[in-house]
Design a protein around this motif. Structure first.
Motif, PDB file in Angstrom:
ATOM      1  N   ILE A 110      36.947  34.169  58.326  1.00 59.27           N
ATOM      2  CA  ILE A 110      38.168  34.474  57.568  1.00 59.27           C
ATOM      3  C   ILE A 110      37.883  34.345  56.082  1.00 59.27           C
ATOM      4  N   ALA A 111      37.199  33.267  55.699  1.00 59.92           N
ATOM      5  CA  ALA A 111      36.896  33.039  54.291  1.00 59.92           C
ATOM      6  C   ALA A 111      36.069  34.178  53.706  1.00 59.92           C
ATOM      7  N   GLU A 112      35.083  34.630  54.445  1.00 62.02           N
ATOM      8  CA  GLU A 112      34.208  35.682  53.930  1.00 62.02           C
ATOM      9  C   GLU A 112      34.933  37.021  53.845  1.00 62.02           C
ATOM     10  N   ASN A 113      35.646  37.402  54.904  1.00 61.14           N
ATOM     11  CA  ASN A 113      36.338  38.690  54.897  1.00 61.14           C
ATOM     12  C   ASN A 113      37.474  38.715  53.884  1.00 61.14           C
ATOM     13  N   LEU A 114      38.244  37.635  53.837  1.00 62.66           N
ATOM     14  CA  LEU A 114      39.354  37.604  52.895  1.00 62.66           C
ATOM     15  C   LEU A 114      38.842  37.521  51.462  1.00 62.66           C
ATOM     16  N   GLY A 115      37.768  36.768  51.247  1.00 67.60           N
ATOM     17  CA  GLY A 115      37.179  36.704  49.908  1.00 67.60           C
ATOM     18  C   GLY A 115      36.765  38.073  49.415  1.00 67.60           C
ATOM     19  N   ASN A 116      36.097  38.858  50.281  1.00 66.75           N
ATOM     20  CA  ASN A 116      35.711  40.216  49.896  1.00 66.75           C
ATOM     21  C   ASN A 116      36.938  41.073  49.575  1.00 66.75           C
ATOM     22  N   ALA A 117      37.948  40.990  50.441  1.00 65.35           N
ATOM     23  CA  ALA A 117      39.145  41.807  50.246  1.00 65.35           C
ATOM     24  C   ALA A 117      39.847  41.474  48.933  1.00 65.35           C
ATOM     25  N   LEU A 118      40.038  40.184  48.666  1.00 65.31           N
ATOM     26  CA  LEU A 118      40.736  39.772  47.451  1.00 65.31           C
ATOM     27  C   LEU A 118      39.961  40.166  46.207  1.00 65.31           C
ATOM     28  N   GLN A 119      38.635  39.942  46.229  1.00 67.78           N
ATOM     29  CA  GLN A 119      37.854  40.232  45.030  1.00 67.78           C
ATOM     30  C   GLN A 119      37.761  41.732  44.775  1.00 67.78           C
ATOM     31  N   LEU A 120      37.635  42.526  45.811  1.00 72.71           N
ATOM     32  CA  LEU A 120      37.621  43.981  45.617  1.00 72.71           C
ATOM     33  C   LEU A 120      38.955  44.465  45.049  1.00 72.71           C
ATOM     34  N   THR A 121      40.041  43.847  45.500  1.00 75.91           N
ATOM     35  CA  THR A 121      41.353  44.195  44.943  1.00 75.91           C
ATOM     36  C   THR A 121      41.431  43.808  43.474  1.00 75.91           C
ATOM     37  N   ASN A 122      40.938  42.626  43.139  1.00 77.53           N
ATOM     38  CA  ASN A 122      40.884  42.208  41.731  1.00 77.53           C
ATOM     39  C   ASN A 122      40.126  43.221  40.886  1.00 77.53           C
ATOM     40  N   LEU A 131      49.370  33.795  52.709  1.00 82.26           N
ATOM     41  CA  LEU A 131      50.179  34.204  51.554  1.00 82.26           C
ATOM     42  C   LEU A 131      49.339  34.993  50.556  1.00 82.26           C
ATOM     43  N   MET A 132      48.144  34.490  50.248  1.00 80.87           N
ATOM     44  CA  MET A 132      47.289  35.203  49.301  1.00 80.87           C
ATOM     45  C   MET A 132      46.948  36.593  49.820  1.00 80.87           C
ATOM     46  N   MET A 133      46.687  36.691  51.119  1.00 82.02           N
ATOM     47  CA  MET A 133      46.388  37.998  51.700  1.00 82.02           C
ATOM     48  C   MET A 133      47.574  38.939  51.539  1.00 82.02           C
ATOM     49  N   ALA A 134      48.783  38.454  51.786  1.00 83.09           N
ATOM     50  CA  ALA A 134      49.971  39.297  51.662  1.00 83.09           C
ATOM     51  C   ALA A 134      50.163  39.775  50.222  1.00 83.09           C
ATOM     52  N   ILE A 135      49.982  38.879  49.257  1.00 83.73           N
ATOM     53  CA  ILE A 135      50.174  39.231  47.849  1.00 83.73           C
ATOM     54  C   ILE A 135      49.154  40.285  47.411  1.00 83.73           C
ATOM     55  N   TYR A 136      47.899  40.045  47.734  1.00 85.82           N
ATOM     56  CA  TYR A 136      46.849  40.959  47.271  1.00 85.82           C
ATOM     57  C   TYR A 136      46.868  42.280  48.037  1.00 85.82           C
ATOM     58  N   ARG A 137      47.223  42.227  49.312  1.00 84.50           N
ATOM     59  CA  ARG A 137      47.321  43.464  50.087  1.00 84.50           C
ATOM     60  C   ARG A 137      48.420  44.349  49.517  1.00 84.50           C
ATOM     61  N   GLU A 138      49.529  43.754  49.135  1.00 78.18           N
ATOM     62  CA  GLU A 138      50.608  44.541  48.533  1.00 78.18           C
ATOM     63  C   GLU A 138      50.191  45.058  47.161  1.00 78.18           C
ATOM     64  N   THR A 139      49.406  44.261  46.435  1.00 84.39           N
ATOM     65  CA  THR A 139      48.878  44.742  45.153  1.00 84.39           C
ATOM     66  C   THR A 139      48.031  45.985  45.363  1.00 84.39           C
TER      67      THR A 139
END
Length: 295
Positions: free
Chosen positions: A167-179, A254-262
């Motif tokens: 989860i940490a690795e996949n979510l980290g990639n997703a959040l950083q790519l969104t950033n 929560l972080m996933m929801a915020i960044y996914r909507e971003t």
């Protein structure tokens, strides 16, 4: 996890000499204004303090990379952090943030290598210019600056075993790519281009200068490809969170929801309008926090 009697973070009194470091990290976190704080409210007190200390560390080393200054001074400051992390794991921290980390390191087994990985990532950002040659280089960077934070967090959450690390690795990639997709213009002003050069070449986009890259009519296709990769990581993180039971990692949900909507809003805006900022309002973030039972 909340208040469970067998949770090692429950019913533990902090020593008096931890109060000042705790006040310091709380101040760093409060000044950041991060919405991540909402998600931490559901954690037992010692796990929440651990997350505050982890966040303060990340904020302080990130500031070294991002704030104006000489490259040599930034390198020295990050090297000093490496020495301080060594002192932390030797049991003799000397700085307020590492003093606040001492108990979490012992209590939750926070891995030293992950703190060092964050510093590795900040050394990349502190360079005079940042370019990623390949998607592999970009994902390696994401692992350093985001995945490592996730790896520290799962220990603080109490989910250090599988599927926590995935989860940490996949979510980290997703959040950083969104950033990266959100901050293209801001990063370019700092001489940073995280979009892989091989992806630009694949679409026939010239790799310099940056201003010409953004004006190229094929550049939106590159962004769409990168967004699609982020979507894949969100999907896998969501699957794993569902498998685990997302309530065990509500701050991450929560972080996933915020960044996914971003990312949704970035795609709705269109990749030819990268100069138009996208930010979720505090009210919208609050609504998402309520949805996940965090407010």
């Amino acid at each position: 996890m909340n208040g469970a009697s067998r949770d090692p973070a429950t019913h533990v009194d902090a020593p008096v000499d931890a109060i000042e470091p705790r006040a310091h990290v709380n101040s760093v976190v409060a000044r950041s204004g991060t919405s991540f704080l909402w998600g931490l409210r559901v954690l037992p007190s010692e796990r929440r303090r651990a997350m505050h200390a982890i966040y303060a560390f990340c904020r302080e080393v990130d500031d070294i990379a991002d704030e104006p200054g000489e490259i040599a001074d930034k390198a020295r400051a990050l090297a000093a952090w490496r020495h301080e992390i060594a002192r932390l794991y030797a049991g003799h921290p000397t700085w307020p943030t590492t003093k606040a980390l001492l108990r979490p390191v012992k209590r939750f087994g926070l891995p030293e290598r992950e703190f060092l990985a964050v510093i590795d990532g900040m050394e990349i950002d502190a360079a005079p210019a940042v370019r990623m040659q390949s998607l592999g280089d970009l994902l390696n960077y994401c692992r350093k600056v985001a995945g490592s934070v996730g790896m520290l967090s799962i220990h603080a959450f109490g989910v250090p075993q599988q599927p926590g690390p995935m989860i940490a690795e996949n979510l980290g990639n997703a959040l950083q790519l969104t950033n990266i997709l959100r901050d293209l213009k801001e990063d370019a002003a700092l001489q940073r281009l995280y979009v892989p050069l091989d992806m630009l070449r694949k679409h026939g986009v010239a790799t310099h200068p940056t201003s010409a890259i953004f004006r190229d009519p094929r550049f939106p296709d590159v962004c769409a490809d990168l967004a699609g990769i982020a979507r894949g990581y969100y999907a896998e993180a969501s699957r794993l969170l569902t498998q685990l039971g997302w309530r065990k990692m509500r701050p991450a949900a929560l972080m996933m929801a915020i960044y996914r909507e971003t990312l949704d809003r970035l795609e709705q805006r269109g990749w030819s309008q990268i100069g138009d900022p996208i930010r979720l309002s505090p009210v919208r973030k609050m609504c998402l926090a309520i949805r996940y039972g965090l407010l």
